[in-house]
Design a protein around this motif. Structure first.
Motif, short mmCIF file in Angstrom:
data_model
loop_
_atom_site.label_atom_id
_atom_site.label_comp_id
_atom_site.label_asym_id
_atom_site.label_seq_id
_atom_site.Cartn_x
_atom_site.Cartn_y
_atom_site.Cartn_z
N PRO A 132 0.86 -1.20 0.00
CA PRO A 132 0.00 0.00 0.00
C PRO A 132 0.89 1.24 0.00
CG PRO A 132 0.10 -0.92 2.19
CD PRO A 132 0.82 -1.88 1.30
N CYS A 133 0.42 2.31 -0.62
CA CYS A 133 1.27 3.50 -0.72
C CYS A 133 0.59 4.73 -0.13
CB CYS A 133 1.67 3.76 -2.17
SG CYS A 133 0.33 4.26 -3.26
N ASP A 134 1.45 5.69 0.22
CA ASP A 134 1.06 7.05 0.59
C ASP A 134 0.42 7.13 1.98
OD1 ASP A 134 0.39 9.71 0.70
OD2 ASP A 134 -0.49 9.77 -1.29
N MET A 135 1.18 7.65 2.93
CA MET A 135 0.68 7.78 4.30
C MET A 135 -0.52 8.72 4.40
SD MET A 135 2.12 5.79 6.47
CE MET A 135 1.67 6.58 8.02
N ARG A 136 -0.75 9.56 3.38
CA ARG A 136 -1.93 10.42 3.39
C ARG A 136 -3.22 9.61 3.28
NH1 ARG A 136 0.16 14.46 -1.20
NH2 ARG A 136 0.90 12.43 -1.92
N LEU A 137 -3.10 8.35 2.86
CA LEU A 137 -4.27 7.48 2.75
C LEU A 137 -4.49 6.64 4.01
CD1 LEU A 137 -3.97 6.16 -0.93
CD2 LEU A 137 -5.52 7.92 -0.05
N TRP A 138 -3.68 6.87 5.04
CA TRP A 138 -3.81 6.06 6.27
C TRP A 138 -5.22 6.21 6.84
CZ3 TRP A 138 -0.24 2.73 8.26
CH2 TRP A 138 -0.57 2.15 9.50
N SER A 139 -5.79 5.08 7.24
CA SER A 139 -7.16 5.08 7.76
C SER A 139 -7.35 3.94 8.74
CB SER A 139 -8.16 4.92 6.59
OG SER A 139 -8.09 3.60 6.06
N SER A 140 -8.57 3.79 9.22
CA SER A 140 -8.89 2.70 10.14
C SER A 140 -8.67 1.34 9.49
CB SER A 140 -10.32 2.82 10.63
OG SER A 140 -11.24 2.77 9.54
N HIS A 141 -8.74 1.29 8.15
CA HIS A 141 -8.45 0.04 7.45
C HIS A 141 -7.03 -0.43 7.75
CE1 HIS A 141 -8.11 -2.91 4.17
NE2 HIS A 141 -6.98 -2.31 3.86
N ASP A 142 -6.07 0.49 7.69
CA ASP A 142 -4.67 0.13 7.96
C ASP A 142 -4.50 -0.37 9.38
OD1 ASP A 142 -3.12 1.21 5.43
OD2 ASP A 142 -4.53 2.78 5.97
N ASP A 143 -5.15 0.30 10.33
CA ASP A 143 -5.09 -0.16 11.71
C ASP A 143 -5.68 -1.55 11.86
OD1 ASP A 143 -3.93 2.22 12.77
OD2 ASP A 143 -5.89 3.18 12.76
N ALA A 144 -6.82 -1.78 11.21
CA ALA A 144 -7.54 -3.04 11.38
C ALA A 144 -6.77 -4.23 10.82
CB ALA A 144 -8.91 -2.96 10.70
N VAL A 145 -6.02 -4.02 9.73
CA VAL A 145 -5.31 -5.15 9.11
C VAL A 145 -3.85 -5.22 9.53
CG1 VAL A 145 -6.88 -5.20 7.14
CG2 VAL A 145 -4.78 -3.84 7.00
N GLY A 146 -3.44 -4.37 10.48
CA GLY A 146 -2.10 -4.51 11.06
C GLY A 146 -0.97 -3.89 10.27
N HIS A 147 -1.25 -2.83 9.52
CA HIS A 147 -0.17 -2.14 8.82
C HIS A 147 0.66 -1.31 9.81
CE1 HIS A 147 -2.52 -2.14 4.74
NE2 HIS A 147 -2.15 -3.34 5.12
N VAL A 148 1.96 -1.20 9.54
CA VAL A 148 2.80 -0.29 10.32
C VAL A 148 3.25 0.91 9.48
CG1 VAL A 148 3.59 -2.07 11.89
CG2 VAL A 148 4.92 -1.60 9.83
N ARG A 149 3.01 0.84 8.17
CA ARG A 149 3.37 1.95 7.28
C ARG A 149 2.67 1.79 5.94
NH1 ARG A 149 7.19 -1.69 7.02
NH2 ARG A 149 8.43 -0.89 8.74
N ARG A 150 2.61 2.88 5.19
CA ARG A 150 2.33 2.87 3.77
C ARG A 150 3.56 3.48 3.09
NH1 ARG A 150 -3.30 2.04 2.88
NH2 ARG A 150 -3.01 2.66 0.71
N TYR A 151 3.87 3.03 1.91
CA TYR A 151 5.14 3.39 1.28
C TYR A 151 5.00 4.53 0.28
CZ TYR A 151 7.34 -0.82 3.16
OH TYR A 151 7.84 -1.77 4.00
#
Length: 240
Positions: A132-151
Motif C-alpha cells: 500500500p502507498c502514501d501515508m496520506r491514505l492512512w485510515s482505520s483500514h490500515d489499523d484493522a489489518v495490522g499495517h505499520v506503514r504505507r510506502y
C-alpha cells in the motif's frame, strides 16, 4: 493479518475485484519473466497467488507466519510452510522468484525481509512486491489489518536496493479509484475486506481493468508494484 481476516480473504478472493485484478497483474508479470522455475510466495495467506504460480508452471511454495493460513493453503492442495518473513527456512540461492503481495507493510523490520529475498534468490532471480502507498491514505483500514506503514516510491525502492536487489520497474496501481477509495476510508471504520453487491463489484472491476490500457502507472495510486532482480555483476538497471 489475523485468522479472521485470512478466512475472509479466502472466501472473497475468487470474485472480489481487488484480488482478481492483482492475480491478473501477477499472470502478466510471470509471462514477462519467461520460463518458470522455483518460486516462493511469502506472506501467502490462503495461497490465492500461489495457485496462480502453480497454474503458470512454477514449482511454488507458500509461506506464512499464520498456522491458519498454512493449513488453508495445504487444504487447497498447495505446498505451504510456516515461516517468519524475516527468517525464511529456505536455502540460500535456491529460488528463481519471490513474490510478496501486501507483506512488507506489516513488518517493522522490512529491511530484514528484503535481505531474506536477496539471500534466497539465485543470481538473475526476481522479486515481485506489492505494498500500500502514501501515508496520506492512512485510515482505520490500515489499523484493522495490522499495517505499520504505507510506502512512497522512494521508501520502497530504498529498502529493496539496500538489500542488494536491482529495481527494474516501479508502478502505481488503483490510480483511477484512488479518489473514491480515499473518500470512502475517511468515513469508514475497520477493514475494507468484505463482500459487496455484485453490481458494485463489477463496476469497480471494470474501472481497475481499464488501468491495463491507460497511461496512469506513474500517477498516484493506492498501491505500488515493484519488480527487482538479483544481479551478480552489480550492473544498474533503469527504472521506469
Amino acid at each position: 493479518m489475523d485468522a479472521t481476516e485470512i478466512r475472509q480473504l479466502v472466501a472473497l478472493e475468487r470474485t472480489h475485484w481487488w484480488y482478481r485484478e492483482r492475480r491478473a497483474i501477477l499472470r502478466r508479470e510471470l509471462r514477462a519473466l519467461g520460463r518458470p522455475g522455483r518460486a516462493l510466495d511469502v506472506g501467502a495467506a490462503g495461497g490465492g497467488n500461489t495457485r496462480v504460480l502453480v497454474e503458470q508452471g512454477w514449482d511454488a511454495t507458500a509461506t506464512d507466519s499464520s498456522p491458519v493460513a498454512v493449513a488453508i493453503a495445504r487444504e487447497r492442495g498447495l505446498r505451504a510452510v510456516s515461516a517468519d518473513a524475516r527468517s525464511l527456512p529456505i536455502e540460500s540461492a535456491s529460488v528463481d522468484l519471490v513474490t510478496a503481495f501486501d507483506v512488507l507493510e506489516h513488518i517493522r523490520e522490512d529491511y530484514l525481509v528484503t535481505e531474506e529475498f536477496a539471500r534466497v534468490l539465485r543470481p538473475g532471480g526476481h522479486a515481485l512486491i506489492a505494498v500500500p502507498c502514501d501515508m496520506r491514505l492512512w485510515s482505520s483500514h490500515d489499523d484493522a489489518v495490522g499495517h505499520v506503514r504505507r510506502y512512497s516510491r522512494d521508501s520502497l525502492v530504498r529498502v529493496v536496493e539496500k538489500a542488494g536487489l536491482q529495481v527494474e520497474r516501479v508502478w502505481s496501481w488503483n490510480v483511477l479509484l484512488r479518489p473514491l477509495i480515499a473518500r470512502h476510508r475517511r468515513g469508514s471504520t475497520g477493514s475494507d475486506l468484505r463482500r459487496m453487491p455484485a453490481v458494485v463489484n463489477a463496476g469497480l472491476s471494470a474501472v481497475v481493468i481499464a488501468e491495463r490500457y491507460l497511461p496512469v502507472r506513474s500517477g498516484r495510486g493506492v498501491s505500488l508494484f515493484l519488480r527487482a532482480r538479483l544481479d551478480d555483476f552489480g550492473s544498474k538497471v533503469s527504472m521506469c
